[in-house]
Write an enzyme that holds these catalytic residues in place. Structure first.
Site, PDB file in Angstrom:
ATOM      1  N   ARG A 197       0.785  -1.237   0.000  1.00 52.34           N
ATOM      2  CA  ARG A 197       0.000   0.000   0.000  1.00 52.34           C
ATOM      3  C   ARG A 197       0.820   1.293   0.000  1.00 52.34           C
ATOM      4  O   ARG A 197       0.251   2.377   0.081  1.00 52.34           O
ATOM      5  CB  ARG A 197      -0.993   0.026   1.169  1.00 52.34           C
ATOM      6  CG  ARG A 197      -1.967  -1.135   1.196  1.00 52.34           C
ATOM      7  CD  ARG A 197      -3.135  -0.859   2.102  1.00 52.34           C
ATOM      8  NE  ARG A 197      -2.728  -0.651   3.484  1.00 52.34           N
ATOM      9  CZ  ARG A 197      -3.558  -0.287   4.457  1.00 52.34           C
ATOM     10  NH1 ARG A 197      -4.837  -0.079   4.184  1.00 52.34           N
ATOM     11  NH2 ARG A 197      -3.137  -0.129   5.695  1.00 52.34           N
ATOM     12  N   ASP A 198       2.139   1.186  -0.098  1.00 52.44           N
ATOM     13  CA  ASP A 198       2.962   2.400  -0.188  1.00 52.44           C
ATOM     14  C   ASP A 198       4.140   2.151  -1.118  1.00 52.44           C
ATOM     15  O   ASP A 198       5.269   2.551  -0.843  1.00 52.44           O
ATOM     16  CB  ASP A 198       3.442   2.823   1.200  1.00 52.44           C
ATOM     17  CG  ASP A 198       4.039   4.234   1.209  1.00 52.44           C
ATOM     18  OD1 ASP A 198       3.760   5.003   0.266  1.00 52.44           O
ATOM     19  OD2 ASP A 198       4.784   4.558   2.153  1.00 52.44           O
ATOM     20  N   LEU A 199       3.850   1.482  -2.225  1.00 48.23           N
ATOM     21  CA  LEU A 199       4.894   1.136  -3.188  1.00 48.23           C
ATOM     22  C   LEU A 199       5.255   2.381  -3.999  1.00 48.23           C
ATOM     23  O   LEU A 199       4.401   2.975  -4.656  1.00 48.23           O
ATOM     24  CB  LEU A 199       4.376   0.031  -4.117  1.00 48.23           C
ATOM     25  CG  LEU A 199       5.428  -0.772  -4.866  1.00 48.23           C
ATOM     26  CD1 LEU A 199       6.162  -1.699  -3.910  1.00 48.23           C
ATOM     27  CD2 LEU A 199       4.778  -1.590  -5.975  1.00 48.23           C
TER      28      LEU A 199
END
Length: 348
Positions: A197-199
């Site tokens: 979710r924070d790539l």
């Protein structure tokens, strides 16, 4: 107070080890919100046998064995050490750290960066977190010589000459290699029901052997089958899948979009939508490339696949068969790219 503060992380900490005996020659290499990161030399022959009797849990024994193996394999080599200050009463940072450790418990993959050992420094009341030393992030690569422009020079396709200074560029087949590594990691994580979710380029790190690893699972979530969709607002908007901005979303389906946004960033040298003043105007598709004709059909197709609506967006296993990903350069080309980054920094 120290024992009470660390109770939350007790099962993950190697309480018998003195980090100042395990590591030497600490050199600060980065500073973040949660603490400074250092490069440190692993002191050989300090990995004494640790007791695994008494109250140590099976998972605790496993983690101590893993940490010991990590140190043995890197004796006389440099690793990364992250310092986290310990305060009476604890902090949200420690709670977040425990959540991340629990999330990755038992998860191990060559393209996922692990926290290999936790140690308590009684001198400065701090927590030392041992990890593999990575050379730089993709964002760092984009920052090398970013203000220079010019023509390709004799150093090869990864270097451009300008005003007597070489700057680094990243070719399509290098992007394909990075995408390959990310997709292998995402395929594994999805099988573990983990969504990152924070790539983004800051969280994609490359080691000296040219291997990319996904880092920073502070926004990640475990979503086994049957888990309801979420509306958590995490990550950075430029790389967020559009459904993360508009309502409920499946956390296992958003990372592919973020990979596409990162690939777009690697050719444009800035995140998508970076020039949008009102973030409410960010669209549901990636912006057009500034010079679309200079890129291959397979690269365009890859971006198009990554930014499909969630109902038709391919999963990582499908994208591993994409023609663009199959153009990945040899790992040795990434090693040369890293060398070019170092050379440019020395000249600047």
């Amino acid at each position: 107070w120290l024992a009470e503060t660390l109770k939350l992380l007790a099962e993950f900490i190697d309480a018998e080890a003195d980090p100042r005996a395990l590591f030497a020659d600490l050199q600060e290499i980065a500073e973040g919100e949660s603490g400074s990161v250092y490069s440190a030399l692993v002191v050989p022959d300090t990995d004494s046998t640790r007791s695994t009797t008494g109250s140590t849990t099976d998972s605790g024994k496993s983690r101590l064995a893993s940490a010991s193996a990590f140190l043995r394999a890197r004796a006389n080599e440099r690793v990364a050490i992250k310092h986290v200050a310990l305060l009476p009463g604890g902090s949200q940072k420690l709670s977040d750290l425990r959540r991340e450790l629990e999330l990755l418990r038992g998860a191990r993959h060559p393209h996922v960066l692990q926290m290999e050992g936790l140690y308590v420094d009684l001198v400065e009341d701090s927590l030392w977190i041992g990890m593999e030393l990575m050379e730089r992030s993709l964002a760092d690569m984009l920052g090398v010589g970013a203000d220079e422009e010019g023509e390709e020079d004799e150093d090869g396709p990864g270097a451009v000459a300008a005003a007597g200074v070489a700057v680094v560029t990243i070719t399509e087949n290098m992007i394909a290699r990075f995408a390959w590594d990310v997709l292998l990691a995402l395929s594994y994580l999805q099988k573990q029901h983990i969504g990152h979710r924070d790539l983004r380029s800051d969280n994609l790190l490359v080691n000296r052997d040219g291997v990319l690893k996904i880092a920073d699972f502070s926004s990640a979530v475990h979503a086994p089958p049957g888990t309801p969709k979420t509306s958590d607002n995490v990550g950075v908007i430029y790389w967020q899948a559009p459904e993360m901005r508009t309502g409920l979303y499946d956390p296992l389906r958003v990372d592919v979009w973020s990979l596409g946004a990162t690939a777009w960033e690697l050719v444009e040298r800035e995140p998508p939508f970076a020039d949008v003043v009102d973030t409410r105007q960010i669209g549901l598709q990636l912006p057009p490339l500034s010079d679309p004709e200079s890129h291959s059909r397979s690269f365009h197709d890859f971006l198009h696949s990554c930014c499909q609506p969630v109902s038709s967006r391919p999963d990582p296993d499908e994208l591993l068969s994409a023609p663009f990903v199959r153009t990945a350069c040899p790992r040795s080309a990434i090693v040369r790219l890293l060398a070019q980054c170092r050379a440019v920094e020395e000249r600047l």
